[in-house]
Design an enzyme around this catalytic site. Structure first.
Site, PDB file in Angstrom:
ATOM      1  N   TYR A 166     -83.002  31.008  11.437  1.00  0.00           N
ATOM      2  CA  TYR A 166     -83.000  32.105  12.408  1.00  0.00           C
ATOM      3  C   TYR A 166     -81.560  32.476  12.727  1.00  0.00           C
ATOM      4  CZ  TYR A 166     -84.262  34.951  16.386  1.00  0.00           C
ATOM      5  OH  TYR A 166     -84.427  36.015  17.242  1.00  0.00           O
ATOM      6  N   PHE A 208     -85.251  42.102  23.377  1.00  0.00           N
ATOM      7  CA  PHE A 208     -84.421  41.185  22.600  1.00  0.00           C
ATOM      8  C   PHE A 208     -84.895  41.148  21.145  1.00  0.00           C
ATOM      9  CE2 PHE A 208     -83.288  39.629  26.899  1.00  0.00           C
ATOM     10  CZ  PHE A 208     -81.920  39.753  26.774  1.00  0.00           C
ATOM     11  N   SER A 209     -85.245  39.983  20.612  1.00  0.00           N
ATOM     12  CA  SER A 209     -85.436  39.886  19.161  1.00  0.00           C
ATOM     13  C   SER A 209     -86.740  40.462  18.637  1.00  0.00           C
ATOM     14  CB  SER A 209     -85.294  38.430  18.711  1.00  0.00           C
ATOM     15  OG  SER A 209     -83.937  38.040  18.799  1.00  0.00           O
ATOM     16  N   ILE A 210     -87.614  40.954  19.502  1.00  0.00           N
ATOM     17  CA  ILE A 210     -88.724  41.747  18.970  1.00  0.00           C
ATOM     18  C   ILE A 210     -88.155  43.026  18.358  1.00  0.00           C
ATOM     19  CG2 ILE A 210     -90.985  42.780  19.426  1.00  0.00           C
ATOM     20  CD1 ILE A 210     -91.273  41.008  21.833  1.00  0.00           C
TER      21      ILE A 210
END
Length: 392
Positions: free
Chosen positions: A217, A113-115
């Site tokens: 974010y 995901f957002s990594i």
């Protein structure tokens, strides 16, 4: 016959129940997070041949106790409580060990995901070092058609640091929101294919507040970063990943990234890789941008990203200061502000890449938490990583 299939016996549900509308829901995510390419169009990024690895147990470490606000529990108990699928720990660049849930065979790829945002930013650092990408340029320098959107008067630096004044909410669970339309444009939700990711991004409105003022974010910023990189160098993100990062890193396994109807990579959240290879990225960052004795990304960029850069004031105005009260955000990476100098990449449903420079420990954790965001568990996770970093 009415007996269960082997799949049902292993996972507790039928494969037919895992669909585009259910793949991020529990319990289906225990399988789908390792098999995203069966649900969303994806492009593979090949590793060098001959990289097969064997699991190494964490042994007695699993029975060690870690204290939390509500008491203490063993490492293994916490891994299970936090829905961990796979974990890898390095110390001083050496493998401490791995842990895998029964439903995640060692060596499996898992969506981070957002990594993915943090990984994409590394590409930005590489291209900046090659003189091909300017973080201080305007977005419209690379994407003229962004004029009129929220990005029309934003800088690349605003995109990198999540300080674009973007009128958009990360409403993960609202099927009628702009966020749901966003996911359709990435082919992550049913009903996609009529609007590309790029087309969607160029419709986003801005807030009245000046860019650069507040950390917000907003995942579309990181998909915009991928498009900026492609415009800057003329290469697809997947090619950049292979040539500039994956092969120089010495990754042992292939990775993949989801793409939209036009083949545009979901650089905000679509990457899948093994825990070991994710840990290698963390170790490269800990080593100041070097891996296998060679520089991958400039050390000055790494230092700015993990320690020196970012606005404390913008971070404090945002909504995540509770997690890192002394933190900052720079180039898609979180600076914790801890005395250890720890920094990390974070993804929804419990994906973490945690690097503690003081103890020389890197922890890659992949999970299938039921909720996209769990603030109370995140606080426990930070405490867990800090404690674990001193135990190995």
């Amino acid at each position: 016959m009415t007996g269960k299939t082997a799949f049902e016996t292993q996972y507790g549900f039928a494969r037919k129940d895992v669909r585009l509308e259910t793949w991020r829901h529990s319990p289906f995510n225990r399988w789908s997070f390792q098999n995203v390419g069966e649900l969303v169009p994806s492009v593979h990024v090949a590793a060098a041949p001959g990289g097969e690895e064997q699991a190494k147990s964490l042994g007695a470490l699993l029975e060690e106790n870690i204290s939390f606000a509500g008491g203490s529990e063993t490492v293994e108990s916490f891994l299970k409580r936090s829905d961990t699928d796979g974990l890898t720990i390095l110390k001083g660049g050496r493998l401490v060990g791995d842990w895998s849930a029964p439903h995640m065979p060692f060596g499996s790829r898992h969506i981070i995901f957002s990594i993915s945002k943090s990984v994409t930013a590394i590409l930005a650092g590489i291209l900046e070092g090659e003189g091909l990408f300017d973080p201080n340029a305007s977005v419209t320098h690379y994407i003229p058609e962004a004029k009129g959107s929220a990005y029309g008067d934003a800088s690349v630096r605003n995109v990198l640091d999540m300080t674009v004044s973007l009128d958009f909410e990360e409403a993960y669970l609202d099927p009628e929101s702009a966020f749901a339309r966003y996911r359709r444009s990435t082919l992550w939700n049913p009903g996609g294919g009529s609007e590309s990711l790029t087309a969607f991004l160029l419709t986003l409105p801005r807030l009245a507040e000046p860019h650069g003022h507040t950390y917000r974010y907003r995942s579309p910023n990181s998909d915009m970063l991928g498009i900026l990189l492609e415009r800057a160098c003329g290469m697809r993100v997947t090619q950049l990943l292979r040539d500039k990062l994956w092969l120089p890193l010495g990754a042992a396994s292939d990775m993949s990234v989801t793409v939209d109807m036009e083949g545009t990579a979901r650089t905000a959240g679509g990457m899948s890789m093994t825990p070991r290879d994710l840990a290698r990225i963390g170790e490269m960052m800990r080593q100041g941008g070097r891996a296998n004795g060679r520089p991958i990304v400039p050390e000055t960029w790494v230092r700015d990203t993990v320690a020196a850069g970012g606005s404390f004031e913008a971070w404090q105005r945002g909504t995540m200061a509770f997690l890192f009260p002394k933190g900052r955000y720079r180039n898609k990476w979180y600076q914790t502000g801890h005395d250890s100098g720890a920094f990390c990449g974070i993804g929804i449903h419990g994906q973490w890449l945690y690097v503690n420079p003081r103890t020389e420990v890197v922890i890659a954790k992949m999970s299938s938490q039921p909720e996209p965001v769990d603030d109370r568990l995140d606080v426990d996770l930070v405490g867990f990583f800090e404690a674990l970093s001193t135990m190995v």
